[in-house]
Design a protein around this motif. Structure first.
Motif, PDB file in Angstrom:
ATOM      1  N   ALA A 186       3.523   0.439 -16.387  1.00 19.34           N
ATOM      2  CA  ALA A 186       4.371   1.499 -16.957  1.00 19.34           C
ATOM      3  C   ALA A 186       5.383   0.922 -17.954  1.00 19.34           C
ATOM      4  CB  ALA A 186       5.085   2.248 -15.845  1.00 19.34           C
ATOM      5  N   LEU A 187       5.786  -0.335 -17.731  1.00 20.15           N
ATOM      6  CA  LEU A 187       6.769  -0.968 -18.623  1.00 20.15           C
ATOM      7  C   LEU A 187       6.259  -1.054 -20.056  1.00 20.15           C
ATOM      8  CD1 LEU A 187       8.401  -3.985 -16.747  1.00 20.15           C
ATOM      9  CD2 LEU A 187       9.539  -1.991 -17.695  1.00 20.15           C
ATOM     10  N   TRP A 188       4.975  -1.417 -20.198  1.00 22.07           N
ATOM     11  CA  TRP A 188       4.460  -1.562 -21.564  1.00 22.07           C
ATOM     12  C   TRP A 188       3.641  -0.367 -22.035  1.00 22.07           C
ATOM     13  CZ3 TRP A 188      -0.758  -1.341 -21.550  1.00 22.07           C
ATOM     14  CH2 TRP A 188      -1.449  -1.835 -20.454  1.00 22.07           C
ATOM     15  N   ALA A 189       3.245   0.537 -21.119  1.00 23.75           N
ATOM     16  CA  ALA A 189       2.383   1.658 -21.521  1.00 23.75           C
ATOM     17  C   ALA A 189       3.094   2.614 -22.480  1.00 23.75           C
ATOM     18  CB  ALA A 189       1.894   2.410 -20.283  1.00 23.75           C
ATOM     19  N   THR A 190       4.375   2.890 -22.229  1.00 25.36           N
ATOM     20  CA  THR A 190       5.098   3.840 -23.081  1.00 25.36           C
ATOM     21  C   THR A 190       5.280   3.289 -24.506  1.00 25.36           C
ATOM     22  OG1 THR A 190       6.194   4.657 -21.117  1.00 25.36           O
ATOM     23  CG2 THR A 190       7.148   5.323 -23.208  1.00 25.36           C
ATOM     24  N   PRO A 191       5.787   2.043 -24.669  1.00 18.30           N
ATOM     25  CA  PRO A 191       5.897   1.524 -26.038  1.00 18.30           C
ATOM     26  C   PRO A 191       4.551   1.422 -26.749  1.00 18.30           C
ATOM     27  CG  PRO A 191       7.057   0.083 -24.487  1.00 18.30           C
ATOM     28  CD  PRO A 191       6.400   1.145 -23.687  1.00 18.30           C
ATOM     29  N   VAL A 192       3.492   1.069 -25.995  1.00 18.55           N
ATOM     30  CA  VAL A 192       2.160   0.952 -26.616  1.00 18.55           C
ATOM     31  C   VAL A 192       1.690   2.330 -27.103  1.00 18.55           C
ATOM     32  CG1 VAL A 192      -0.294   0.527 -26.092  1.00 18.55           C
ATOM     33  CG2 VAL A 192       1.431  -1.173 -25.469  1.00 18.55           C
ATOM     34  N   ALA A 193       1.935   3.373 -26.276  1.00 16.00           N
ATOM     35  CA  ALA A 193       1.539   4.727 -26.676  1.00 16.00           C
ATOM     36  C   ALA A 193       2.297   5.166 -27.936  1.00 16.00           C
ATOM     37  CB  ALA A 193       1.794   5.703 -25.526  1.00 16.00           C
ATOM     38  N   PHE A 194       3.596   4.827 -27.999  1.00 19.08           N
ATOM     39  CA  PHE A 194       4.393   5.127 -29.199  1.00 19.08           C
ATOM     40  C   PHE A 194       3.807   4.419 -30.404  1.00 19.08           C
ATOM     41  CE2 PHE A 194       8.319   6.635 -26.935  1.00 19.08           C
ATOM     42  CZ  PHE A 194       8.572   7.714 -27.763  1.00 19.08           C
ATOM     43  N   ALA A 240       2.061   5.962 -33.820  1.00 20.90           N
ATOM     44  CA  ALA A 240       2.583   5.655 -35.168  1.00 20.90           C
ATOM     45  C   ALA A 240       1.472   5.098 -36.053  1.00 20.90           C
ATOM     46  CB  ALA A 240       3.731   4.657 -35.053  1.00 20.90           C
ATOM     47  N   VAL A 241       0.616   4.244 -35.459  1.00 25.29           N
ATOM     48  CA  VAL A 241      -0.499   3.664 -36.226  1.00 25.29           C
ATOM     49  C   VAL A 241      -1.433   4.781 -36.712  1.00 25.29           C
ATOM     50  CG1 VAL A 241      -2.613   2.270 -35.985  1.00 25.29           C
ATOM     51  CG2 VAL A 241      -0.427   1.360 -35.180  1.00 25.29           C
ATOM     52  N   VAL A 242      -1.725   5.737 -35.820  1.00 25.04           N
ATOM     53  CA  VAL A 242      -2.600   6.865 -36.202  1.00 25.04           C
ATOM     54  C   VAL A 242      -1.961   7.663 -37.340  1.00 25.04           C
ATOM     55  CG1 VAL A 242      -3.546   9.087 -35.386  1.00 25.04           C
ATOM     56  CG2 VAL A 242      -3.754   7.042 -33.956  1.00 25.04           C
ATOM     57  N   TRP A 243      -0.659   7.891 -37.233  1.00 20.26           N
ATOM     58  CA  TRP A 243       0.054   8.669 -38.261  1.00 20.26           C
ATOM     59  C   TRP A 243      -0.016   7.957 -39.614  1.00 20.26           C
ATOM     60  CZ3 TRP A 243       5.885  10.509 -37.862  1.00 20.26           C
ATOM     61  CH2 TRP A 243       6.096  11.532 -38.797  1.00 20.26           C
ATOM     62  N   VAL A 244       0.293   6.649 -39.581  1.00 12.50           N
ATOM     63  CA  VAL A 244       0.320   5.876 -40.831  1.00 12.50           C
ATOM     64  C   VAL A 244      -1.084   5.757 -41.423  1.00 12.50           C
ATOM     65  CG1 VAL A 244       0.741   3.554 -41.773  1.00 12.50           C
ATOM     66  CG2 VAL A 244       2.433   4.610 -40.247  1.00 12.50           C
ATOM     67  N   SER A 245      -2.072   5.474 -40.572  1.00 10.66           N
ATOM     68  CA  SER A 245      -3.423   5.218 -41.101  1.00 10.66           C
ATOM     69  C   SER A 245      -4.106   6.493 -41.586  1.00 10.66           C
ATOM     70  CB  SER A 245      -4.276   4.499 -40.063  1.00 10.66           C
ATOM     71  OG  SER A 245      -4.395   5.308 -38.916  1.00 10.66           O
TER      72      SER A 245
END
Lengths: 102, 146
Positions: free
Chosen positions: B100-108, B112-117
């Motif tokens: 859970a510690l890294w899942a939220t930042p990774v999802a963010f 963002a990558v999808v938005w930019v690409s």
């Protein structure tokens, strides 16, 4: 049991131990739910709660659910740590007893 | 009271308190309303839909997202009515807490990558819905594992 190393005097009576154990398993509980689950009478739980509150281990909060007034009990952070340490001391005593028997 | 008896009593009573937990339907319903709401809102913003269809889909998506947020006070009300509020974060297994510690930042970051690409806000909403729906479901099912 009172006075044994590591044991916390605040948890050495059965009503206080039961109330603390129940509250350790949840975030907070209604006074009525604790009496029912711990099979304690309201005056007994009230006395136990007052003692735990005086030790800084219990937080008592008045609230409402709909129009009904409720009293909510929860262990403080200090209470959770103290109860954990008390259980660890009980476990150590139990193991010592077993080792002594064998 | 012997130490054994005290330990057994404490374990019994604690187990009774811990039996009050999040209902089994909650993680699935919460994740699916959020994901569906975001995906519908995202699809409504993609090209190829008329103004009426797009507005209808946006409204449906918004309703689902609002329904998702309304689930939390409803759950809290149910716990308070029953008299026991469970410890949700305090009983998550360590492995799940680490994820859970890294899942939220990774999802963010992935959103963002999808938005930019793609350059498309609609696709970003869809990605956010799917990623955060999955992350929320994983986190909330962890609350039920003690």
């Amino acid at each position: 049991m009172t006075g044994a190393p590591g044991l916390d005097e605040a948890f050495t009576t059965m009503p206080r131990l039961k109330a603390a154990a129940f509250l350790a398993g949840c975030a907070e509980a209604d006074f009525g739910a604790v009496t029912e689950a711990c099979e304690l009478t309201a005056p007994t739980l009230s006395k136990a709660a007052t003692a735990l509150e005086a030790a800084g281990y219990l937080h008592i909060r008045k609230g409402h659910v709909g129009r009904r007034p409720r009293t909510w009990l929860s262990l403080t952070a200090e209470g959770r740590c103290a109860f954990k340490a008390h259980l660890a001391a009980l476990t150590a005593l139990t193991e010592q007893g077993r080792a002594h028997d064998t | 009271m012997t130490p054994q008896a005290a330990l057994a009593t404490a374990a019994d009573v604690r187990r009774t308190a811990a039996s009050h937990q999040m209902p089994s339907w909650f993680p699935t319903v919460s994740a699916s309303t959020f994901t569906a709401g975001m995906v519908i809102s995202g699809v409504a913003r993609l090209n190829g839909f008329g103004r009426g269809a797009s507005a209808g889909m946006s409204t449906a998506g918004a309703v689902l997202i609002v329904a998702n947020f309304a689930l939390y006070p409803l759950l809290m009300w149910r716990w308070r009515r029953n008299g026991v509020v469970p410890r949700v974060n305090g009983c998550v297994p360590a492995a799940r807490r680490r994820v859970a510690l890294w899942a939220t930042p990774v999802a963010f970051a992935l959103s963002a990558v999808v938005w930019v690409s793609t350059g498309s806000f609609g696709w970003m909403l869809i990605a956010t819905g799917v990623l955060f729906g999955a992350e929320g479901w994983y986190r909330q099912t962890g609350w039920r594992q003690r």
